[in-house]
Design a protein around this motif. Structure first.
Motif, mmCIF file in Angstrom:
data_model
loop_
_atom_site.group_PDB
_atom_site.id
_atom_site.type_symbol
_atom_site.label_atom_id
_atom_site.label_comp_id
_atom_site.label_asym_id
_atom_site.label_seq_id
_atom_site.Cartn_x
_atom_site.Cartn_y
_atom_site.Cartn_z
ATOM 1 N N ALA A 189 0.912 -1.265 -0.193
ATOM 2 C CA ALA A 189 0.054 -0.101 -0.167
ATOM 3 C C ALA A 189 0.843 1.244 -0.069
ATOM 4 C CB ALA A 189 -0.753 -0.179 1.190
ATOM 5 N N ASP A 190 0.226 2.154 -0.610
ATOM 6 C CA ASP A 190 1.151 3.539 -0.542
ATOM 7 C C ASP A 190 0.926 4.230 0.697
ATOM 8 O OD1 ASP A 190 2.361 5.584 -1.587
ATOM 9 O OD2 ASP A 190 0.907 6.374 -2.882
ATOM 10 N N MET A 191 2.073 4.067 1.395
ATOM 11 C CA MET A 191 2.094 4.820 2.917
ATOM 12 C C MET A 191 2.344 6.099 2.941
ATOM 13 S SD MET A 191 0.736 1.933 4.352
ATOM 14 C CE MET A 191 1.118 2.387 6.171
ATOM 15 N N LYS A 192 1.451 7.095 3.072
ATOM 16 C CA LYS A 192 1.879 8.464 3.053
ATOM 17 C C LYS A 192 1.628 9.305 4.579
ATOM 18 C CE LYS A 192 -0.461 9.616 -0.845
ATOM 19 N NZ LYS A 192 -0.794 8.683 -1.789
ATOM 20 N N ALA A 193 0.335 9.135 5.043
ATOM 21 C CA ALA A 193 -0.085 9.990 6.142
ATOM 22 C C ALA A 193 0.255 9.149 7.538
ATOM 23 C CB ALA A 193 -1.472 10.240 6.237
ATOM 24 N N TYR A 194 0.448 9.752 8.726
ATOM 25 C CA TYR A 194 0.477 9.276 9.823
ATOM 26 C C TYR A 194 -0.805 8.314 9.999
ATOM 27 C CZ TYR A 194 0.563 8.986 15.043
ATOM 28 O OH TYR A 194 0.813 8.587 16.439
ATOM 29 N N SER A 195 -2.022 8.554 9.651
ATOM 30 C CA SER A 195 -3.119 7.609 9.774
ATOM 31 C C SER A 195 -3.007 6.379 8.819
ATOM 32 C CB SER A 195 -4.345 8.192 9.496
ATOM 33 O OG SER A 195 -4.250 9.036 8.039
ATOM 34 N N ASP A 196 -2.033 6.601 7.960
ATOM 35 C CA ASP A 196 -2.076 5.097 7.128
ATOM 36 C C ASP A 196 -1.271 4.013 7.968
ATOM 37 O OD1 ASP A 196 -3.196 6.575 4.921
ATOM 38 O OD2 ASP A 196 -1.158 7.200 4.012
ATOM 39 N N PHE A 197 -0.306 4.787 8.906
ATOM 40 C CA PHE A 197 0.564 3.924 9.707
ATOM 41 C C PHE A 197 -0.372 3.184 10.758
ATOM 42 C CE2 PHE A 197 3.647 5.899 7.207
ATOM 43 C CZ PHE A 197 4.677 4.955 7.052
ATOM 44 N N GLY A 198 -1.363 4.060 11.236
ATOM 45 C CA GLY A 198 -2.254 3.713 12.264
ATOM 46 C C GLY A 198 -2.963 2.487 11.903
ATOM 47 N N ALA A 199 -3.561 2.831 10.630
ATOM 48 C CA ALA A 199 -4.511 1.735 9.743
ATOM 49 C C ALA A 199 -3.475 0.306 9.552
ATOM 50 C CB ALA A 199 -4.940 2.135 8.523
#
Ligand code: F3S
Length: 397
Positions: free
Chosen positions: A194-204
């Protein structure tokens, strides 16, 4: 069964030579050592004690701590404290109830009487409790445990509040679990596409990975560059949806580069990322937006301040952080930028351990996987889980 070896001093502590409090703490530590097959006790350089919010520990916890402090409980190593249930300074202005504040202050006093530093944060590593690689510590905040083990390369089990306090008072912990090399090896490979960009992406990702790994040790590949803030959010979410206390990221964390051949592999792509966002966000139209889970770094506060520049929020907006970090943010002008936009930088507490449900909030907007996971159960909140840009758009619309 392996016998736990105690040297003469440790035997004496267990036999009450250093008083009742030390004896009780040693009993707890040796019992844990016996259960988990430790061969010896090892010295620790620091402790992080959870069980601070009055909302979590209530009157029984307060009475226990006051009794312990009055009997002379004193820590022997650098010991820091987890978040409290309110901002210890600005609680009145922020709307925290006075009876709650009174009890909360008594808890802080009991801890400080024991010699514990009232850092009141889940990010002790921003406040002088920064162990180096290989150092043994006894920490009991799950997100901080994950950060210490994975990002710093220090060594701690996922302690409970009582066992970390006992370790702080005795200056040692039983040598088992993640203190030992053989228990720090990965158990599952997670291939991230997955394209990991935002802080919330890492939380997800962390929310999803914690469910996959349980109490295992994930080894991430393909994640690309990840800042310490992103790793902080990733580890916190995994510790909440699973019981992950250590993970490795290929080419990033200090203990990566291990042999992963033969391990089970699972894949995290765009579909899994979307599914995690869906599962973490059950609500619409937040009445409060809260950033800073785990507590925000100075860099994260700067980013939010810049995003809020020239804007006015129409909803409550908090950024939670350690008081020491708030002071830095004040000096750099970020706090006034945020306040000018109508937000608040809230120290000492967070959205989960403060009583937001009794302060009239029903739907909370967050960009943290851990907060998104805990808010429905701990605080009876519907959650809007989005990235920071979307939440700020929501706040100003
Ligand atoms: Fe810290 Fe509260 Fe999140 S203690 S990790 S900000 S739930």
């Amino acid at each position: 069964m392996i016998d736990l070896f105690l040297d003469r001093t440790q035997e004496g502590m267990l036999n009450g030579e250093q008083g009742e409090v030390v004896q009780r703490c040693m009993r707890l530590l040796t019992r844990l050592g016996e259960i988990y097959g430790a061969e010896k006790m090892i010295p620790i350089t620091s402790a992080q004690v959870a069980g601070v919010s009055y909302k979590s520990i209530g009157d029984p916890g307060l009475e226990f701590l006051q009794d312990f402090a009055s009997k002379g409980a004193r820590v022997r190593v650098l010991t820091t404290l987890n978040p409290a249930g309110m901002d210890l300074k600005d609680w009145k202005d922020l709307g925290f109830p006075a009876d709650f504040a009174e009890k909360q202050n008594m808890i802080i006093k009991a801890y400080t009487d024991m010699g514990i530093k009232p850092t009141v944060t889940c990010t002790p590593y921003y406040c002088g409790n920064l162990p180096e690689r290989g150092e043994h510590v006894a920490w009991s905040e799950s997100s901080a445990v994950s950060f210490a083990n994975s990002v710093l390369g220090a060594r701690t089990n996922r302690e409970g509040g009582p066992s970390s306090l006992a370790a702080a008072i005795c200056g040692m912990t039983p040598d088992y679990g993640l203190h030992l090399d053989e228990n720090r090896k990965p158990s599952v490979v997670i291939r991230v596409s997955a394209d990991m960009k935002a802080y919330s992406d890492f939380g997800a990702l962390g929310y999803w990975a914690g469910k996959q790994a349980g109490n295992g040790i994930p080894y991430f590949t393909g994640m690309g560059p990840a800042s310490q803030d992103m790793l902080k959010g990733l580890g916190a979410a995994m510790a909440a949806s699973g019981a992950v206390a250590l993970y490795h990221v290929e080419g990033v964390t200090p203990e990566s580069g291990q042999d992963v051949s033969g391990l089970e592999e699972v894949a995290f792509g765009e579909a899994e990322l979307e599914e995690s966002y869906r599962k973490l966000g059950s609500g619409h139209e937040p009445d409060i937006i809260i950033f800073g889970c785990p507590h925000a770094s100075i860099g994260q506060i700067r980013e939010i301040a810049e995003k809020l520049k020239g804007k006015k929020v129409r909803k409550k907006l908090w950024i939670c952080c350690a008081r020491q970090v708030k002071q830095q943010a004040e000096e750099k002008g970020y706090v006034s930028m945020i306040e000018k936009a109508g937000g608040n930088v809230v120290a000492d507490t967070c959205m989960v351990v403060s009583p937001i449900e009794s302060m009239g909030f029903r739907t909370t907007g967050v960009d943290s996987g851990k907060a998104g996971n805990y808010l429905p159960g701990f605080c009876r909140q519907s959650v809007v889980f989005r990235n920071a840009d979307d939440l700020i758009r929501e706040a100003i619309s």
